[in-house]
Design a protein around this motif. Structure first.
Motif, PDB file in Angstrom:
ATOM      1  N   LEU A   1       0.832  -1.202   0.000  1.00 35.51           N
ATOM      2  CA  LEU A   1       0.000   0.000   0.000  1.00 35.51           C
ATOM      3  C   LEU A   1       0.868   1.255   0.000  1.00 35.51           C
ATOM      4  O   LEU A   1       0.607   2.203  -0.756  1.00 35.51           O
ATOM      5  CB  LEU A   1      -0.906  -0.002   1.234  1.00 35.51           C
TER       6      LEU A   1
ATOM      7  N   GLN B   1       1.225   4.247  -2.787  1.00 32.96           N
ATOM      8  CA  GLN B   1       0.999   5.649  -2.463  1.00 32.96           C
ATOM      9  C   GLN B   1       2.174   6.520  -2.893  1.00 32.96           C
ATOM     10  O   GLN B   1       1.979   7.629  -3.395  1.00 32.96           O
ATOM     11  CB  GLN B   1       0.759   5.829  -0.960  1.00 32.96           C
TER      12      GLN B   1
ATOM     13  N   MET C   1      -8.899   1.171  -5.553  1.00 36.74           N
ATOM     14  CA  MET C   1      -7.659   1.907  -5.790  1.00 36.74           C
ATOM     15  C   MET C   1      -7.076   1.599  -7.167  1.00 36.74           C
ATOM     16  O   MET C   1      -6.603   2.502  -7.872  1.00 36.74           O
ATOM     17  CB  MET C   1      -6.643   1.586  -4.685  1.00 36.74           C
TER      18      MET C   1
ATOM     19  N   ARG D   1      -7.761   4.373   0.341  1.00 36.51           N
ATOM     20  CA  ARG D   1      -6.412   4.247   0.908  1.00 36.51           C
ATOM     21  C   ARG D   1      -6.445   4.432   2.427  1.00 36.51           C
ATOM     22  O   ARG D   1      -5.791   3.693   3.171  1.00 36.51           O
ATOM     23  CB  ARG D   1      -5.486   5.283   0.267  1.00 36.51           C
TER      24      ARG D   1
END
Length: 420
Positions: free
Chosen positions: A17, A21, A81, A122
């Protein structure tokens, strides 16, 4: 530096993750700076055009984000996402081929729409991939990604523009989003048992009731409510002058290449601030105190920059770069405590709705700020707008600090039996 700040990266899901990002944030910062340079330097437009770009960037967070967040809480976060990033790529291609401001604004709006889905997904995924005790570190790392890309993005963007042309950063933005998708594809399946239960129950519930749950939670949670109010006012002040900063930079002697250094300095300060807050986490005991104190000092720096752009204080460029660094350093003192409060004061099953509702409240204040800033700038000039923004920033911090001190004094008196 204590290794604790990096502990969440030991978890494979969070590591994927975080990787996604980082490259998503890189693309966003390449985008933000490039759009400003295209509008001001390439098309030769004024402050109103910059204000319109900033307004359209934020508009989806108010008009679409809060409503779509209900589905963000119901659906798999990883899927949301990935799809958001795929659509971002398509819309960046549209930005690349935009022939004028109006077409550019259309694709800015579309890209903002999918961004308003990506971010709450997120935020929810953070809660699903790290234990509660690692939330301060996870939030700090997340903000560290944003702040680091504030440095790398503009610096890379400036180099790309010099080497490959004014729109070349958009190509690298597409590459960044593609890498982010790859990270998410490698992300292990996360436990969303509560999500499936919520999805089944939601079939029997009204959409509007679920939507209002996010707002009601904010209203009933005092610490979260206060932090959102402070953050919203602070963002209003920032966006009052943010679109004008490029013009202030011109007055201070920065050109289209060196302006990237000024923006990067803000990012560098934010990174250093995030690292310091990751090492010293006692701020989580009094996050509101920390946010308001940072606000007061930030206001002094903003006033100094405004006075400098009037030609009253003349310094070499590196002095202004140091000032921008300090401004970024203090910004971490506001953003990271807010991010921690948002995560720690919100249940997992409501993270999408609450974060999206909070973002909508903040974005609403941000939307009206650029237009007001542009109007004031036309009347009194961009330098005086900066000075005005600095004064308001100081007043905000002082008012909150005085409110806290008064409340603390009243509580102490009651405890001693001297009142009531």
């Amino acid at each position: 530096m204590k290794p604790g700040i990096f502990k969440p990266l030991k978890t494979r899901s969070y590591r994927s993750l975080f990787g996604a990002q980082v490259f998503s944030d890189l693309g966003n910062w390449l985008d933000f700076l490039t759009l400003q340079i295209i509008v001001v330097y390439h098309w030769g437009l004024d402050a109103s055009a910059i204000a319109s770009v900033i307004i359209v960037i934020g508009l989806p967070w108010v008009l679409i984000g809060p409503f779509a967040s209900v589905f963000v809480d119901r659906l798999p976060k990883k899927t949301i996402m990935i799809l958001s990033l795929l659509f971002k790529i398509i819309f960046v291609v549209g930005l690349y081929y935009s022939p004028n401001l109006y077409v550019l604004l259309l694709f800015v709006f579309l890209k903002g729409t999918v961004s308003s889905l990506f971010d709450p997904a997120r935020q929810s995924a953070i809660r699903l991939t790290v234990p509660e005790k690692l939330l301060p570190e996870a939030v700090t790392l997340s903000q560290l990604s944003v702040n680091t890309m504030k440095i790398i993005g503009p610096a890379l963007g400036g180099g790309m523009i010099a080497l490959f042309g004014i729109k070349s950063p958009l190509v690298f933005e597409i590459i960044g989003f593609t890498i982010a998708i790859i990270f998410l594809l490698m992300m292990p399946k996360i436990d969303e048992e509560w999500g499936r239960t919520s999805q089944n129950n939601s079939k029997k519930r009204e959409f509007w009731k679920e939507l209002l749950e996010g707002l009601n939670h904010i209203k009933q949670t005092k610490l979260l409510y206060l932090s959102i109010i402070i953050s919203s006012i602070a963002l209003f002040i920032i966006f009052l002058y943010d679109g004008l900063l490029i013009f202030v930079g011109q007055k201070l002697g920065f050109n289209e290449t060196s302006y990237g250094l000024l923006v990067s300095s803000v990012g560098l300060g934010s990174v250093v601030g995030a690292l310091l807050l990751g090492q010293w986490t006692n701020w989580k005991n009094k996050p509101i105190h920390f946010m308001s104190s940072s606000s007061v000092i930030s206001g002094l720096l903003i006033i100094s920059i405004g006075v400098g752009s009037l030609g009253i204080m003349i310094f070499p460029k590196f002095i202004w770069i140091i000032g921008a660094f300090c401004l970024g350093l203090l910004a971490s003192g506001e953003s990271i405590p807010y991010g921690y409060v948002l995560q720690s004061e919100t249940p997992k099953e409501m993270m999408g709705r609450v974060s999206s509702a909070a973002m909508a409240i903040q974005t609403f204040s941000m939307l009206i700020a650029p237009a007001i800033g542009a109007l004031i700038a036309k009347a009194i000039g961009v330098s005086l707008v900066m000075i005005f923004a600095g004064v308001i920033t100081i007043c905000l911090g002082l008012m909150v600090l005085l409110f806290i001190l008064k409340k603390h004094a009243t509580t102490s008196l009651k405890a001693k039996g001297l009142e009531g």
